[in-house]
Design a protein around this motif. Structure first.
Motif, PDB file in Angstrom:
ATOM      1  N   LYS A   1      48.787-120.428  43.776  1.00 13.91           N
ATOM      2  CA  LYS A   1      47.709-120.328  42.796  1.00 13.91           C
ATOM      3  C   LYS A   1      47.475-121.626  42.046  1.00 13.91           C
ATOM      4  CE  LYS A   1      48.020-115.352  41.869  1.00 13.91           C
ATOM      5  NZ  LYS A   1      48.224-114.308  40.822  1.00 13.91           N
ATOM      6  N   SER A   2      48.563-122.320  41.720  1.00 16.73           N
ATOM      7  CA  SER A   2      48.428-123.506  40.873  1.00 16.73           C
ATOM      8  C   SER A   2      48.256-124.801  41.664  1.00 16.73           C
ATOM      9  CB  SER A   2      49.650-123.625  39.957  1.00 16.73           C
ATOM     10  OG  SER A   2      50.846-123.743  40.725  1.00 16.73           O
ATOM     11  N   ALA A   3      48.327-124.742  42.987  1.00 16.81           N
ATOM     12  CA  ALA A   3      48.201-125.970  43.792  1.00 16.81           C
ATOM     13  C   ALA A   3      46.778-126.513  43.711  1.00 16.81           C
ATOM     14  CB  ALA A   3      48.593-125.696  45.238  1.00 16.81           C
ATOM     15  N   LYS A   4      46.664-127.825  43.703  1.00 16.58           N
ATOM     16  CA  LYS A   4      45.354-128.475  43.672  1.00 16.58           C
ATOM     17  C   LYS A   4      44.845-128.789  45.077  1.00 16.58           C
ATOM     18  CE  LYS A   4      46.188-130.573  39.135  1.00 16.58           C
ATOM     19  NZ  LYS A   4      46.310-131.857  38.388  1.00 16.58           N
ATOM     20  N   SER A   5      45.778-128.925  46.021  1.00 18.04           N
ATOM     21  CA  SER A   5      45.393-129.240  47.399  1.00 18.04           C
ATOM     22  C   SER A   5      46.460-128.732  48.355  1.00 18.04           C
ATOM     23  CB  SER A   5      45.231-130.756  47.570  1.00 18.04           C
ATOM     24  OG  SER A   5      45.072-131.088  48.935  1.00 18.04           O
ATOM     25  N   VAL A   6      46.016-128.058  49.409  1.00 19.44           N
ATOM     26  CA  VAL A   6      46.920-127.637  50.485  1.00 19.44           C
ATOM     27  C   VAL A   6      46.286-128.053  51.805  1.00 19.44           C
ATOM     28  CG1 VAL A   6      48.098-125.729  51.631  1.00 19.44           C
ATOM     29  CG2 VAL A   6      47.820-125.692  49.150  1.00 19.44           C
ATOM     30  N   LYS A   7      47.061-128.751  52.631  1.00 21.07           N
ATOM     31  CA  LYS A   7      46.566-129.215  53.919  1.00 21.07           C
ATOM     32  C   LYS A   7      47.453-128.667  55.031  1.00 21.07           C
ATOM     33  CE  LYS A   7      44.864-133.545  51.933  1.00 21.07           C
ATOM     34  NZ  LYS A   7      44.967-135.038  51.942  1.00 21.07           N
ATOM     35  N   LEU A   8      46.859-128.472  56.176  1.00 24.22           N
ATOM     36  CA  LEU A   8      47.606-128.060  57.365  1.00 24.22           C
ATOM     37  C   LEU A   8      47.886-129.286  58.217  1.00 24.22           C
ATOM     38  CD1 LEU A   8      48.677-125.902  59.413  1.00 24.22           C
ATOM     39  CD2 LEU A   8      46.369-125.911  60.388  1.00 24.22           C
ATOM     40  N   LEU A   9      49.165-129.469  58.600  1.00 24.56           N
ATOM     41  CA  LEU A   9      49.566-130.520  59.537  1.00 24.56           C
ATOM     42  C   LEU A   9      50.026-129.805  60.800  1.00 24.56           C
ATOM     43  CD1 LEU A   9      49.779-131.787  56.635  1.00 24.56           C
ATOM     44  CD2 LEU A   9      51.496-133.324  57.577  1.00 24.56           C
ATOM     45  N   PHE A  10      49.170-129.797  61.804  1.00 17.97           N
ATOM     46  CA  PHE A  10      49.404-128.991  63.006  1.00 17.97           C
ATOM     47  C   PHE A  10      49.764-129.884  64.179  1.00 17.97           C
ATOM     48  CE2 PHE A  10      47.821-126.925  66.897  1.00 17.97           C
ATOM     49  CZ  PHE A  10      48.499-125.717  66.821  1.00 17.97           C
ATOM     50  N   GLY A  11      50.829-129.500  64.893  1.00 23.04           N
ATOM     51  CA  GLY A  11      51.241-130.238  66.085  1.00 23.04           C
ATOM     52  C   GLY A  11      52.421-131.146  65.819  1.00 23.04           C
ATOM     53  N   GLU A  12      52.859-131.822  66.882  1.00 21.52           N
ATOM     54  CA  GLU A  12      54.003-132.722  66.789  1.00 21.52           C
ATOM     55  C   GLU A  12      53.614-134.184  66.978  1.00 21.52           C
ATOM     56  OE1 GLU A  12      57.785-131.311  68.727  1.00 21.52           O
ATOM     57  OE2 GLU A  12      56.408-129.909  69.681  1.00 21.52           O
ATOM     58  N   TRP A  13      52.391-134.412  67.421  1.00 19.83           N
ATOM     59  CA  TRP A  13      52.021-135.772  67.794  1.00 19.83           C
ATOM     60  C   TRP A  13      50.578-136.051  67.387  1.00 19.83           C
ATOM     61  CZ3 TRP A  13      55.062-139.586  68.736  1.00 19.83           C
ATOM     62  CH2 TRP A  13      54.557-140.770  69.281  1.00 19.83           C
ATOM     63  N   ASP A  14      50.335-137.234  66.852  1.00 21.26           N
ATOM     64  CA  ASP A  14      48.987-137.632  66.428  1.00 21.26           C
ATOM     65  C   ASP A  14      48.407-136.580  65.486  1.00 21.26           C
ATOM     66  OD1 ASP A  14      46.782-139.287  66.293  1.00 21.26           O
ATOM     67  OD2 ASP A  14      45.778-138.363  68.010  1.00 21.26           O
ATOM     68  N   ILE A  15      49.155-136.276  64.440  1.00 14.55           N
ATOM     69  CA  ILE A  15      48.784-135.196  63.517  1.00 14.55           C
ATOM     70  C   ILE A  15      47.739-135.697  62.513  1.00 14.55           C
ATOM     71  CG2 ILE A  15      49.641-133.600  61.772  1.00 14.55           C
ATOM     72  CD1 ILE A  15      52.399-133.851  63.133  1.00 14.55           C
ATOM     73  N   LYS A  16      46.680-134.916  62.339  1.00  9.19           N
ATOM     74  CA  LYS A  16      45.632-135.226  61.365  1.00  9.19           C
ATOM     75  C   LYS A  16      45.586-134.093  60.341  1.00  9.19           C
ATOM     76  CE  LYS A  16      42.782-137.885  64.601  1.00  9.19           C
ATOM     77  NZ  LYS A  16      43.787-137.888  65.677  1.00  9.19           N
ATOM     78  N   PRO A  17      45.986-134.350  59.086  1.00 11.10           N
ATOM     79  CA  PRO A  17      45.954-133.301  58.066  1.00 11.10           C
ATOM     80  C   PRO A  17      44.547-132.750  57.865  1.00 11.10           C
ATOM     81  CG  PRO A  17      47.219-135.201  57.305  1.00 11.10           C
ATOM     82  CD  PRO A  17      46.525-135.622  58.565  1.00 11.10           C
ATOM     83  N   VAL A  18      44.453-131.428  57.712  1.00 10.84           N
ATOM     84  CA  VAL A  18      43.164-130.761  57.528  1.00 10.84           C
ATOM     85  C   VAL A  18      43.221-129.942  56.243  1.00 10.84           C
ATOM     86  CG1 VAL A  18      41.460-129.211  58.541  1.00 10.84           C
ATOM     87  CG2 VAL A  18      42.890-130.618  60.034  1.00 10.84           C
ATOM     88  N   GLU A  19      42.205-130.108  55.381  1.00  9.76           N
ATOM     89  CA  GLU A  19      42.153-129.395  54.114  1.00  9.76           C
ATOM     90  C   GLU A  19      41.991-127.891  54.337  1.00  9.76           C
ATOM     91  OE1 GLU A  19      42.498-130.288  51.035  1.00  9.76           O
ATOM     92  OE2 GLU A  19      42.286-132.489  51.017  1.00  9.76           O
TER      93      GLU A  19
END
Length: 382
Positions: free
Chosen positions: A56-74
């Motif tokens: 609830k209190s987080a300002k930003s949560v990103k998904l880091l998917f995979g093991e290689w060449d990871i691009k964080p997604v909001e």
């Protein structure tokens, strides 16, 4: 008379106590409802995946998917504090992911399946195929995975190893088996090849069921001497691990299990740090191993690496070595920074007249690639 009176008094006290039943307000009535729908991760029918994280209190949560060449997604937040994202359909396979919560990487607290080794690296989500994958548990005969403790004479301390016994070990009590000694990477431990990351036991079971691999034992030891990559890759470290393997592990296996004690029935292989170990130990002991496999070894990719510093005269007599080693197997993903080094290694072996196989495909320094290579390697040995 006094005894009768005492007996009557005790009886009255007992009856009084029994008459006062303890109050009990405990109830299980709320337990009978249907199970809650899965929260995260959720693999949809089209193989897209929904990830959620409660903060609830987080300002930003990103998904880091995979093991290689990871691009964080909001991820997007709803009014109740649930962060959510749905990613595009994925190919069947096993994937690693973490959340970045206000810049701090966090495992998925709703998912108990994790990628672990010397630390917890990420959460695991599995995308099933329309038909079972080669690294997915199938309806085939299953073996037994054992956890063994032994004393390392080289390191002077107790160590652990995992041993996989194929189903045939139980069903064919007179059968004697070959052994694959399988080594892990720098951030892993002896459990990594057989748990959620490597699936070595599952891969072998499926291959045996398809008559594509011989039933064999898989022995997975700890390839770290002090918990660091350097300890498992330095000259001294690899020599200690070699002595541990030859003096402690192999004798233990050959004493306690129905295995063939000859070089034609022994293979050694590994990934990354363990690939370098397998390559060096195997080439140093061609009288003990007939099959050597290395996947994505960084040490061998180093432009300054000289085999003669570790195994003097390893390639001095190519004809002799080619007779001793039935298979020298190299592999590296095309997106792995170690790839150019492997191309150079492949070239050097060719110019020296050393028989070998070099395998590559798309992928980086990741488990998907290593599972594929193990699947291929197992079909070529014994």
């Amino acid at each position: 008379m006094m005894k009768k009176i005492l007996f009557l008094l005790l009886s009255l006290v007992s009856c009084t106590i029994l008459a006062q039943k303890p109050a009990n307000t405990y109830s299980v009535q709320g337990w009978w409802g249907p199970a809650s729908p899965p929260y995260s991760p959720v693999v949809e029918n089209d193989k897209s995946i929904v990830f959620r994280f409660k903060a609830k209190s987080a300002k930003s949560v990103k998904l880091l998917f995979g093991e290689w060449d990871i691009k964080p997604v909001e991820m997007q937040k709803d009014t109740a504090g649930n962060w959510e994202i749905k990613i595009a359909p994925q190919k069947p396979g096993i994937y690693s992911y973490v959340f970045s919560v206000d810049g701090i990487q966090t495992l998925d607290p709703k998912n108990p399946v994790v990628k672990s080794g010397t630390e917890l690296y990420g959460s695991i989500v599995e995308v099933p195929g329309d038909k079972a994958r080669f690294d997915e548990i199938q309806n085939v005969p299953h073996g037994i995975l054992q956890s063994i403790k032994y004393q390392s004479s080289a390191l002077g301390k107790p160590r652990g190893m995992c041993i996989f016994l194929p189903a045939e070990y139980q069903t064919s009590p007179k059968q004697i088996f070959p052994v694959l000694y399988l080594r892990h990477g720098g951030g892993d431990n002896e459990t990594s090849w057989s748990q959620s990351s490597g699936k070595a036991d599952v891969i072998l079971e499926n291959l045996i069921a398809e008559n594509k691999a011989k039933p064999m034992l898989i022995v997975m030891t700890n390839g770290l001497t002090d918990g660091s990559w350097a300890g498992g890759s330095s000259k001294e470290g690899v020599e200690q691990l070699e002595q541990e393997l030859l003096k402690d592990v192999i004798p233990y296996v050959e004493k306690n299990y129905r295995v063939r004690a000859d070089k034609k029935s022994r293979a050694i292989a590994g990934l990354s740090m363990g690939g370098g170990q397998a390559y060096l130990i195997g080439l140093k002991n061609p009288d003990k191993f007939s099959y050597i496999g290395e996947f994505s070894a960084g040490l061998l990719s180093d432009a300054k690496f000289d085999i003669n510093e570790r195994v003097p005269g390893a390639f001095a007599n190519p004809a002799k070595l080619n007779k001793e080693i039935s298979l020298l197997y190299l592999a590296c993903g095309k997106e792995d920074p170690r790839y150019q080094g492997h191309l150079a290694l492949d070239y050097d072996l060719k110019t020296k007249g050393i028989n070998h196989e070099f395998h590559d495909s798309s992928g980086g320094h990741e488990w998907r690639f290593w599972r594929e290579q193990l699947h291929n390697f197992m079909q070529k040995i014994f």
